[in-house]
Design a protein around this motif. Structure first.
Motif, short mmCIF file in Angstrom:
data_model
loop_
_atom_site.label_atom_id
_atom_site.label_comp_id
_atom_site.label_asym_id
_atom_site.label_seq_id
_atom_site.Cartn_x
_atom_site.Cartn_y
_atom_site.Cartn_z
N LYS A 1 15.35 4.25 -53.06
CA LYS A 1 16.57 4.14 -52.30
C LYS A 1 17.05 5.26 -51.42
CE LYS A 1 18.81 1.33 -55.80
NZ LYS A 1 19.94 1.14 -56.80
N ASP B 1 26.03 0.04 -54.92
CA ASP B 1 24.51 -0.32 -54.83
C ASP B 1 23.72 0.61 -55.69
OD1 ASP B 1 24.84 2.19 -53.50
OD2 ASP B 1 23.28 1.47 -51.69
N GLU C 1 20.27 -3.01 -58.44
CA GLU C 1 20.78 -3.43 -57.12
C GLU C 1 22.02 -3.00 -57.00
OE1 GLU C 1 18.91 -4.42 -54.52
OE2 GLU C 1 17.03 -4.56 -55.90
N GLY C 2 22.81 -3.08 -58.15
CA GLY C 2 24.34 -2.66 -57.92
C GLY C 2 25.23 -3.51 -58.77
#
Length: 741
Positions: free
Chosen positions: A472, A496, A575-576
């Motif tokens: 990320k 996120d 992913e969050g």
């Protein structure tokens, strides 16, 4: 607090919020000249206002801030983390002094040490020498920043701004002309004069019930009439928000007033049929989307035609139209003589007092109408009172609405301080800060939102190193959004980050004794995520100053429910996570449907109801009663038995899943109804997003706007009950909470 001090405090609080946000913009982009100008301008205004009010300590400290900012603006000092920390600490100190002025009128804080560090930064570019010792001293602790946030805001400021102008959208004349149609064949035999009425119900949760109540009013007030579509189709809800009515031997104004007084009617336009054949038009009142302020037509011709709008600002427009016309020339001449005052500041206590009086007026209006109905009396004056009271109610409620920005404006600084303290990089976005909510709701929701944001930064977003390993960007993203959805506001906090691991949550639940191993293994992931709301439950590996003590998310859910709202969690590992709040726009005055349960009247909020139907399709499946709707099965809760067994106590205060009681209620019902199938009574199907159940009652009585009072004392938090409403005859009716019932 005198008026001058109150005005100073209110303006200073606004200035502090602006100063925080301008400093955040400057920190994000040191080359942003506009942000630098904003920072300097606000600081200069704060200093000048304090000097004018005689608060020399605040003024002198503000002068030190202003000098340092001027050095930055002139290019003599660079924007460094050390300098920004010092400036933010200075803003916090100003906020503390303003808070003391609001409370006592005096300043007890001594800012001399910080003022010296500001001067040292201005002269030497650092504090305490090159080793940066001063940076540690001046660093802002996240919890301190949070406390400072909690000290400010609406509670201390004590002011709410009410606009003296009308909504510009409401002021525009957007009336649409319609022609009176010719008589349909079914209405050919009606006696002259025949009145045509264009009745608009609008978007309704129960279109068939609303239309049936309009037909009931036609039966009671007028002679013969014809509807297009016919009565059966209307009662089945088979019309597109509006329908036509042709009334025999009537007057347009009488028909408009009679039907316009019904709360189910959004707007109505009337006219004589023979006038329509000559091509004359009738003004048709258009209502704003989702029941918001709309626009009405203004024209009413010589008594033969009438336009009556019902609900929201339309009522105010109609009731006061002639007064506006009479005073228009005077207001224009007055405005030409000088600048017109567009808004005023009103103390929130006065707004709350006005709202309390409106609540009493609503109750008295209901009482008066019921007394007249008991004597079969008709009163045009009461219909007019209904319209005026509704208009006043809407106006008072609108005065309590404040933009979400009143709370959200302090959050960027909060996120900045926490992320800096944790060594994380975060891009924080806010959308929908102009969405308006009731002041009480925003005040109560501030702390839960702060807690959720702190969790997103602490638990959600990973460190830059961890994010790079996960592929990320080093900078994490946290997004706060508010969106209006009919009579609710949806607030979401999304990040996120790493997300929630459902397997880890299951293990934690078992380890902490929250659920058994068998129970958590049977749960879907969506159900597992709700475990975070259990008291004392936490997924934090270690306790930090920011969060992880397991003492917050249960309070978040309790607060949302106390406000007649809800909160849910969605997450995707890696992913969050998204935390969503669903909250009502306003409180206290709500529209409810009254139902009869064993001779006792109860209220069910209209916003929770999807459909009302006869109980002739109830089936028994595996010993439980259900009703089918499309492809879904809805368990049936028999209110007569559930409420007789202690009023929704089947779920029990300690039961985490209130739907567990459905089976018990269904079994009891099946045991007493010869197989659980009945064709008596009515079924009230609840909206799927609220709770997938159908409530069985003996009869549906009526629907009405009422003042709902929350339960206090020992009754507070009683499952199945959200409050009580006082009716016109003085009776107190319990309003059901369909979620915990």
């Amino acid at each position: 607090m005198d008026s001058h001090r109150a005005a100073f405090v209110a303006e200073a609080e606004d200035g502090i919020t602006d100063l925080n946000n301008a400093l955040l913009a400057l920190e994000a982009d040191p080359e942003d000249a506009e942000a630098m100008d904003d920072v300097f301008r606000v600081a200069h205004t704060l200093k000048g206002n304090a000097a004018a009010m005689g608060y020399e300590g605040v003024s002198d400290f503000g002068h030190a801030l202003e000098d340092l900012l001027d050095a930055v603006r002139q290019g003599d000092r660079e924007v460094t983390p050390e300098l920004m920390d010092l400036l933010f600490e200075g803003v916090d100190t100003v906020e503390a002094m303003v808070s003391e002025i609001a409370d006592t009128g005096d300043v007890s804080t001594d800012p001399s040490d910080l003022e010296g560090r500001l001067r040292e930064m201005e002269e030497h570019g650092t504090v305490g020498g090159e080793d940066g010792d001063g940076d540690a001293d001046s660093g802002t602790d996240a919890s301190d920043a949070d406390d400072a946030d909690a000290d400010g805001g609406d509670e201390d400021g004590g002011v709410n701004e009410a606009s003296a102008d009308e909504d510009p959208e409401s002021s525009e004349d957007d009336a649409e002309d319609i022609s009176v149609p010719e008589l349909p064949d079914a209405a050919a035999a009606l006696d002259d004069p025949v009145v045509y009425a264009d009745v608009t119900i609008g978007e309704a949760a129960m279109a068939g019930v609303d239309a049936a109540l309009v037909l009931q009013a036609l039966d009671g007030q007028f002679g013969e009439y014809v509807t297009v579509p016919g009565p059966e189709a209307l009662e089945d809800g088979e019309y597109d928000e509006r329908f036509d009515v042709f009334v025999a031997d009537a007057d347009p104004g009488v028909v408009a007033e009679g039907l316009g007084a019904l709360t189910q009617v959004e707007s109505i336009a009337t006219g004589l049929v023979e006038d329509g054949e000559d091509g004359e038009d009738v003004e048709h009142g258009e209502h704003g989307e989702d029941g918001e302020d709309g626009e009405d037509g203004d024209a009413v011709d010589d008594g033969s035609e009438a336009a009556v709008g019902v609900g929201g600002a339309d009522d105010a427009d109609d009731a006061n139209e002639s007064a506006k016309d009479d005073s228009s020339s005077n207001s224009k001449s007055d405005s030409n003589s000088g600048d017109e005052i567009k808004s005023i500041r009103v103390d929130v206590d006065q707004v709350d007092e006005l709202y309390g009086l409106v609540e009493q007026l609503v109750t008295s209006r209901i009482k008066l109408r019921r007394e007249l109905e008991a004597t079969d009396a008709q009163s045009d004056t009461l219909d007019e009172l209904d319209k005026l009271a509704s208009s006043l109610q809407d106006t008072a409620m609108d005065m309590r609405l404040i933009p979400f920005s009143q709370v959200s404006d302090s959050f960027p600084r909060l996120v900045r301080d926490i992320s800096r303290d944790l060594g994380k990089r975060i891009d924080f976005e806010i959308e929908g800060d102009d969405v308006e909510l009731d002041r009480t709701i925003l005040t109560e929701m501030r702390d839960p939102l702060v807690h959720v944001l702190r969790n997103a930064v602490d638990h959600g977003i990973e460190t830059p190193e961890e994010r790079e390993v996960a592929g990320k960007e080093p900078t994490g993203h946290v997004r706060l959004t508010a969106e209006r959805e009919r009579d609710h506001v949806i607030i979401e906090v999304a990040d996120d980050g790493g997300g929630l691991d459902p397997d880890q949550l299951r293990e934690k639940a078992v380890d902490e004794g929250v659920k058994s191993r068998e129970a958590v293994e049977a749960m879907e992931n969506e159900e597992v995520y709700d475990l975070v709301f259990h008291p004392g439950f936490s997924t934090a590996e270690e306790v930090t100053d920011v969060s992880g003590r397991g003492v917050g998310m249960d309070v978040v859910r309790t607060t949302a429910r106390d406000l007649d709202g809800s909160v849910s969690v969605e997450s995707e590992p890696g992913e969050g996570t998204t935390v969503q709040f669903r909250l009502p726009v306003t409180v206290a005055i709500v529209k409810v449907m009254f139902v009869d349960v064993g001779g006792t009247e109860y209220g069910i909020p209209i916003k929770s109801i999807a459909e009302v139907a006869r109980a002739d399709d109830v089936e028994e499946v595996h010993g439980d009663e259900i009703v089918r709707h499309e492809d879904d099965l809805y368990p049936v809760i028999r209110l007569n038995e559930r409420l007789a067994n202690g009023g929704a106590t089947a779920a029990g205060p300690g039961d985490d899943d209130p739907t567990d009681g459905d089976a018990a209620g269904g079994d009891a019902a099946a045991a007493t109804t010869d197989g659980g199938v009945t064709d008596e009574g009515m079924l009230v199907r609840i909206r799927e997003e609220t709770r997938q159940v159908a409530l069985h009652c003996d009869a549906v009585l009526d629907q009405e706007e009422v003042v709902v009072k929350p339960l206090d004392g020992p009754l507070s938090g009683t499952p199945g009950l959200s409050g009580t409403a006082v009716l016109g005859d003085g009776d107190v009716v319990a309003v059901l909470d369909v979620v915990s019932l």
